[in-house]
Design an enzyme around this catalytic site. Structure first.
Site, short mmCIF file in Angstrom:
data_model
loop_
_atom_site.label_atom_id
_atom_site.label_comp_id
_atom_site.label_asym_id
_atom_site.label_seq_id
_atom_site.Cartn_x
_atom_site.Cartn_y
_atom_site.Cartn_z
N ARG A 1 0.78 -1.54 0.38
CA ARG A 1 0.25 -0.07 -0.24
C ARG A 1 1.20 1.73 0.00
O ARG A 1 1.73 1.41 0.48
CB ARG A 1 -0.77 -0.02 1.03
CG ARG A 1 -1.75 -1.15 1.09
CD ARG A 1 -3.06 -0.87 0.26
NE ARG A 1 -4.42 -1.41 -0.25
CZ ARG A 1 -4.53 -2.20 -0.84
NH1 ARG A 1 -3.70 -2.33 -1.59
NH2 ARG A 1 -5.56 -2.97 -0.72
N HIS B 1 -1.83 0.05 -9.95
CA HIS B 1 -2.38 -0.94 -8.47
C HIS B 1 -3.42 -2.62 -9.65
O HIS B 1 -4.49 -2.54 -9.76
CB HIS B 1 -4.09 -0.40 -8.12
CG HIS B 1 -4.05 -0.60 -6.29
ND1 HIS B 1 -4.10 -0.49 -5.77
CD2 HIS B 1 -3.85 -2.38 -6.13
CE1 HIS B 1 -4.38 -1.40 -5.16
NE2 HIS B 1 -4.61 -2.67 -5.30
N1 LIG Z 1 -1.53 -4.54 -5.36
C1 LIG Z 1 -2.03 -5.52 -5.34
O1 LIG Z 1 -2.67 -5.31 -6.30
C2 LIG Z 1 -2.80 -6.36 -4.15
C3 LIG Z 1 -3.35 -6.87 -3.75
C4 LIG Z 1 -3.61 -8.10 -2.54
C5 LIG Z 1 -3.03 -7.46 -2.00
N2 LIG Z 1 -2.16 -6.32 -1.58
C6 LIG Z 1 -1.87 -5.99 -0.09
O2 LIG Z 1 -0.94 -6.47 0.34
C7 LIG Z 1 -1.75 -6.41 2.01
C8 LIG Z 1 -1.31 -7.90 2.34
O3 LIG Z 1 -1.79 -8.88 1.85
P1 LIG Z 1 -2.09 -10.11 2.92
O4 LIG Z 1 -3.35 -11.10 2.19
O5 LIG Z 1 -0.74 -10.94 3.21
O6 LIG Z 1 -2.39 -9.61 4.19
P2 LIG Z 1 -2.10 -10.39 5.83
O7 LIG Z 1 -2.41 -11.76 5.03
O8 LIG Z 1 -3.12 -10.06 6.71
O9 LIG Z 1 -0.39 -10.14 5.74
C9 LIG Z 1 -0.12 -9.52 6.18
C10 LIG Z 1 1.46 -9.71 6.97
O10 LIG Z 1 1.58 -8.02 7.82
C11 LIG Z 1 2.18 -8.54 8.86
N3 LIG Z 1 1.78 -6.99 9.69
C12 LIG Z 1 0.98 -6.61 9.76
N4 LIG Z 1 0.86 -5.31 11.03
C13 LIG Z 1 2.12 -4.97 11.01
C14 LIG Z 1 3.02 -4.97 11.92
N5 LIG Z 1 2.83 -3.12 12.42
N6 LIG Z 1 4.76 -4.73 12.04
C15 LIG Z 1 5.10 -5.77 11.47
N7 LIG Z 1 4.01 -6.78 10.50
C16 LIG Z 1 3.11 -6.73 10.43
C17 LIG Z 1 1.01 -9.28 9.65
O11 LIG Z 1 2.34 -9.75 10.86
P3 LIG Z 1 1.50 -11.07 11.61
O12 LIG Z 1 1.68 -12.36 10.63
O13 LIG Z 1 2.26 -11.22 12.88
O14 LIG Z 1 0.37 -10.74 11.76
C18 LIG Z 1 1.43 -10.66 8.09
O15 LIG Z 1 2.14 -11.20 8.07
C19 LIG Z 1 -2.71 -6.67 1.94
O16 LIG Z 1 -3.33 -5.59 3.12
C20 LIG Z 1 -2.81 -5.00 0.77
O17 LIG Z 1 -2.57 -4.10 1.58
C21 LIG Z 1 -1.69 -5.87 -2.29
#
Ligand SMILES: NC(=O)c1ccc[n+]([C@@H]2O[C@H](COP(=O)([O-])OP(=O)(O)OC[C@H]3O[C@@H](n4cnc5c(N)ncnc54)[C@H](OP(=O)(O)O)[C@@H]3O)[C@@H](O)[C@H]2O)c1
Length: 314
Positions: A229, A277
């Protein structure tokens, strides 16, 4: 009695998503009455489940009194999780298609920088310039965020042979990946990061994860790839780091304002690649199956998959 499901995501997505959803409900053995918000045929108080995305016309969830869950088509839920009218469980999208798309996009851009492909693709000037990139095993790549998408990317990069580290809020133990966590872990992991991929959610804690101080920890000439993001990076600090050569190149898919305004310096910076995006999109078939599975679970009194946590914001 059929289950009433309201499609209240982006209206233009309805045409493409209606059939895959119906197929997935049928396969899951669900008797569903599916309607689109824009058709106005389903009263809010009759809705059992809502399929939602940020472009939805529904921003006030108060009238949906019997709705058992709001099912997001997006993985990132920062635009709805703080909505005070949303008292229903919120499930974010975790699906195979999204994961595969992200892995492909991330690995492609990591390979571009690892192999120095730009020198050949953009530099065809008649000059024979041999270039020997290191092997992947001698390249240190870090994935910030080891959730559904980050851990899938870390694993695939590791399968290519890269020396992969990852960082998350809670400590993880992933085969072949050197895992770090917490604020101290970030400082440590960045010091070894020649290529950094950001796959963190957008929360108050993750804003400006990369800033002047953290960027300065990275080895000079490091690469940044951000499909997470926009707010994860302090834009002014990144531009400064690009101008001094501290960061060699940034490939950015997400921005604080989207679409990225035409006047933004990222567009013209020689060491920035802007993509619109597009890193990973929710795929119709696999996302419909995830939605059907969550409705099946709700109807059978089972726990929902991929519940967003209001306390952490993701
Ligand atoms: N560009 C695109 O097309 C696209 C598409 C889809 C998603 N995205 C982005 O990708 C992001 C990740 O998706 P996801 O499904 O992998 O999310 P997720 O499963 O919720 O994983 C988020 C990760 O970030 C870590 N995290 C959260 N807060 C943190 C902090 N304060 N310090 C350190 N680590 C932290 C979490 O730690 P824990 O494991 O300890 O909870 C987890 O490992 C989404 O939120 C979205 O913004 C982008």
């Amino acid at each position: 009695m059929p289950v009433n499901v309201l499609f209240a995501a982006k209206p233009s997505n309805w045409v493409a998503q209606e059939e895959p959803l119906k197929d997935a409900f049928k396969t899951a053995g669900l008797n569903v009455n599916l309607a689109a918000f824009q058709d106005g045929t389903m009263a809010p108080e009759d809705v059992d489940y809502m399929i939602w995305s940020p472009a939805s016309a529904v921003q006030d969830f108060t009238p949906y009194t019997r709705c058992k869950a709001v099912l997001s088509l997006w993985a990132g839920v920062e635009r709805v999780i703080g909505n005070k009218t949303l008292t229903q469980p919120l499930c974010r999208m975790v699906d195979r298609g999204l994961e595969e798309g992200m892995v492909e996009w991330v690995c492609g851009h990591v390979m571009r920088h690892h192999l120095g492909m730009d020198a050949q693709i953009l530099g065809q000037n008649g000059e024979w310039k041999p270039h020997l990139p290191p092997l992947a095993r001698n390249r240190k790549v870090t994935v910030l965020g080891l959730g559904a998408l980050g851990s899938a990317c870390a694993r695939m990069l590791n399968a290519f042979g890269f020396d992969v580290a990852g960082w998350s809020r809670r400590q993880k133990d992933l085969d072949g990946i050197t895992c770090f966590s917490g604020p101290d872990g970030l400082q440590k992991v960045l010091k070894r990061s020649e290529i950094v991929v950001l796959l963190l959610p957008n929360t108050p804690e993750t804003e400006n994860t990369l800033n002047a101080q953290t960027l300065s920890l990275m080895p000079k000439g490091a690469f940044i790839i951000n499909p997470g993001r926009g707010p994860l990076i302090d834009d002014d600090a990144l531009l400064d780091a690009l101008n001094t050569g501290q960061i060699a190149h940034a490939t950015l898919d997400v921005f604080r304002i989207e679409p990225l305004p035409g006047t933004h310096p990222y567009w013209t910076h020689p060491n920035v690649t802007v993509t619109p995006h597009m890193a990973a999109d929710t795929r119709l078939d696999s996302s419909s199956q995830v939605i059907a599975e969550n409705i099946r679970r709700g109807e059978n009194g089972e726990d929902f998959l991929h519940l967003a946590d209001r306390t952490t914001g993701y």
